[in-house]
Design a protein around this motif. Structure first.
Motif, PDB file in Angstrom:
ATOM      1  N   ILE A   1       0.866  -1.178   0.000  1.00 42.76           N
ATOM      2  CA  ILE A   1       0.000   0.000   0.000  1.00 42.76           C
ATOM      3  C   ILE A   1       0.901   1.226   0.000  1.00 42.76           C
ATOM      4  O   ILE A   1       1.712   1.407   0.908  1.00 42.76           O
ATOM      5  N   VAL A   2       0.765   2.027  -1.026  1.00 35.29           N
ATOM      6  CA  VAL A   2       1.619   3.200  -1.216  1.00 35.29           C
ATOM      7  C   VAL A   2       0.731   4.419  -1.393  1.00 35.29           C
ATOM      8  O   VAL A   2      -0.274   4.364  -2.121  1.00 35.29           O
ATOM      9  N   SER A   3       1.073   5.505  -0.719  1.00 39.61           N
ATOM     10  CA  SER A   3       0.348   6.744  -0.975  1.00 39.61           C
ATOM     11  C   SER A   3       1.215   7.653  -1.833  1.00 39.61           C
ATOM     12  O   SER A   3       2.438   7.668  -1.712  1.00 39.61           O
ATOM     13  N   PHE A   4       0.571   8.404  -2.702  1.00 37.25           N
ATOM     14  CA  PHE A   4       1.280   9.376  -3.541  1.00 37.25           C
ATOM     15  C   PHE A   4       0.339  10.533  -3.821  1.00 37.25           C
ATOM     16  O   PHE A   4      -0.877  10.441  -3.610  1.00 37.25           O
ATOM     17  N   TYR A   5       0.903  11.635  -4.277  1.00 34.79           N
ATOM     18  CA  TYR A   5       0.100  12.797  -4.621  1.00 34.79           C
ATOM     19  C   TYR A   5      -0.137  12.786  -6.130  1.00 34.79           C
ATOM     20  O   TYR A   5       0.797  12.940  -6.914  1.00 34.79           O
ATOM     21  N   ARG A   6      -1.400  12.609  -6.490  1.00 38.72           N
ATOM     22  CA  ARG A   6      -1.767  12.619  -7.904  1.00 38.72           C
ATOM     23  C   ARG A   6      -1.885  14.065  -8.387  1.00 38.72           C
ATOM     24  O   ARG A   6      -2.416  14.926  -7.684  1.00 38.72           O
ATOM     25  N   LYS A   7      -1.375  14.307  -9.570  1.00 34.79           N
ATOM     26  CA  LYS A   7      -1.383  15.661 -10.112  1.00 34.79           C
ATOM     27  C   LYS A   7      -2.804  16.194 -10.172  1.00 34.79           C
ATOM     28  O   LYS A   7      -3.690  15.576 -10.752  1.00 34.79           O
ATOM     29  N   GLN A   8      -3.001  17.360  -9.538  1.00 38.87           N
ATOM     30  CA  GLN A   8      -4.346  17.912  -9.406  1.00 38.87           C
ATOM     31  C   GLN A   8      -4.234  19.431  -9.335  1.00 38.87           C
ATOM     32  O   GLN A   8      -3.575  19.979  -8.447  1.00 38.87           O
ATOM     33  N   SER A   9      -4.874  20.115 -10.260  1.00 38.44           N
ATOM     34  CA  SER A   9      -4.697  21.563 -10.400  1.00 38.44           C
ATOM     35  C   SER A   9      -5.173  22.332  -9.170  1.00 38.44           C
ATOM     36  O   SER A   9      -4.526  23.299  -8.749  1.00 38.44           O
ATOM     37  N   LEU A  10      -6.300  21.925  -8.572  1.00 42.06           N
ATOM     38  CA  LEU A  10      -6.819  22.651  -7.415  1.00 42.06           C
ATOM     39  C   LEU A  10      -5.863  22.590  -6.236  1.00 42.06           C
ATOM     40  O   LEU A  10      -5.606  23.607  -5.569  1.00 42.06           O
ATOM     41  N   HIS A  11      -5.326  21.414  -5.963  1.00 45.00           N
ATOM     42  CA  HIS A  11      -4.394  21.282  -4.843  1.00 45.00           C
ATOM     43  C   HIS A  11      -3.081  22.009  -5.145  1.00 45.00           C
ATOM     44  O   HIS A  11      -2.474  22.611  -4.247  1.00 45.00           O
ATOM     45  N   GLU A  12      -2.628  21.969  -6.390  1.00 42.84           N
ATOM     46  CA  GLU A  12      -1.422  22.712  -6.765  1.00 42.84           C
ATOM     47  C   GLU A  12      -1.611  24.206  -6.529  1.00 42.84           C
ATOM     48  O   GLU A  12      -0.711  24.881  -6.008  1.00 42.84           O
ATOM     49  N   LEU A  13      -2.760  24.740  -6.915  1.00 41.22           N
ATOM     50  CA  LEU A  13      -3.048  26.160  -6.693  1.00 41.22           C
ATOM     51  C   LEU A  13      -3.081  26.481  -5.207  1.00 41.22           C
ATOM     52  O   LEU A  13      -2.541  27.508  -4.762  1.00 41.22           O
ATOM     53  N   GLN A  14      -3.692  25.589  -4.427  1.00 40.94           N
ATOM     54  CA  GLN A  14      -3.761  25.789  -2.982  1.00 40.94           C
ATOM     55  C   GLN A  14      -2.371  25.868  -2.371  1.00 40.94           C
ATOM     56  O   GLN A  14      -2.089  26.726  -1.530  1.00 40.94           O
ATOM     57  N   ARG A  15      -1.478  24.993  -2.813  1.00 44.13           N
ATOM     58  CA  ARG A  15      -0.122  24.976  -2.260  1.00 44.13           C
ATOM     59  C   ARG A  15       0.652  26.223  -2.683  1.00 44.13           C
ATOM     60  O   ARG A  15       1.443  26.755  -1.904  1.00 44.13           O
TER      61      ARG A  15
END
Length: 219
Positions: free
Chosen positions: A151-165
């Protein structure tokens, strides 16, 4: 491989991290959601075996999921770059058996024989890896030491979260960089390490980039 040089936490830093990391409302919600996903998947995996499996939690951090793993019948090996993190994880994971802890650098070869574990967890780690070589090495080592599941977690490319960061960095500069991957990239790198993607679950669909991936070794 990259020349990344992670720095292990000392005992005081571990205590402060544990006290502060999931204190805010948003992070408490993140922890609740992560625990909910992981609990269901551990329950499903535990039901596939006639014996308690051996689980490697790496990096284990301060043992945030130790009790949850043990509660589903798995025997636990906690591993981290920081000796202080390993010691804390062992204390949190104590439930009547002697918990096993070991210090390892996940960017190097894992000090375990092939197929040593029934399950390997690598949570909240891959978004700190910024090169395909690093990710491929870690996935290959996970594939080598697990008998079947990861079980691996990763950050999937997502424009809303990128903008938030980006907005957050402007308001509160941080040295932490987050690597976000297209799902196709993660799936391809997992396949190169001998895994098929069996299941994927978003932390908060459409709002948060973190995803949990259940990986099964290909025959």
């Amino acid at each position: 491989m990259s020349s990344s040089k992670p720095t292990p936490f000392d005992e005081q830093q571990v205590a402060e991290y544990e006290r502060r990391r999931y204190r805010g409302l948003d992070q408490r919600l993140v922890h609740w959601r992560e625990t909910r996903i992981l609990s269901q998947w551990l329950k499903d995996l535990a039901g596939k075996s006639d014996f308690p499996g051996l689980c490697l939690d790496a990096p284990c951090g301060y043992g945030r999921f130790s009790q949850l793993i043990l509660a589903h019948g798995f025997k636990l090996v906690s591993a981290d770059l920081s000796l202080s993190m390993v010691k804390r994880a062992r204390k949190r994971g104590f439930n009547g058996h002697f918990p096993i802890g070991i210090v390892i650098n996940l960017l190097s070869d894992f000090p375990f024989a092939d197929h040593s574990f029934d399950l390997v967890l690598a949570l909240r780690f891959f978004h700190h890896l910024h090169s395909p070589e690093e990710r491929q090495h870690v996935l290959a080592e996970i594939g080598r030491v697990t008998g079947r599941w990861a079980i691996v977690s990763f950050y999937r490319k997502q424009s809303l979260h990128e903008l938030q960061r980006k907005l957050r960095r402007r308001l509160r500069p941080s040295a932490t960089r987050i690597s976000m991957l297209p799902l196709a990239t993660f799936s391809r790198e997992a396949a190169l390490a001998g895994f098929r993607l069996k299941k994927i679950s978003a932390l908060w669909p459409g709002f948060h980039a973190q995803h949990f991936a259940l990986l099964e070794k290909m025959e």
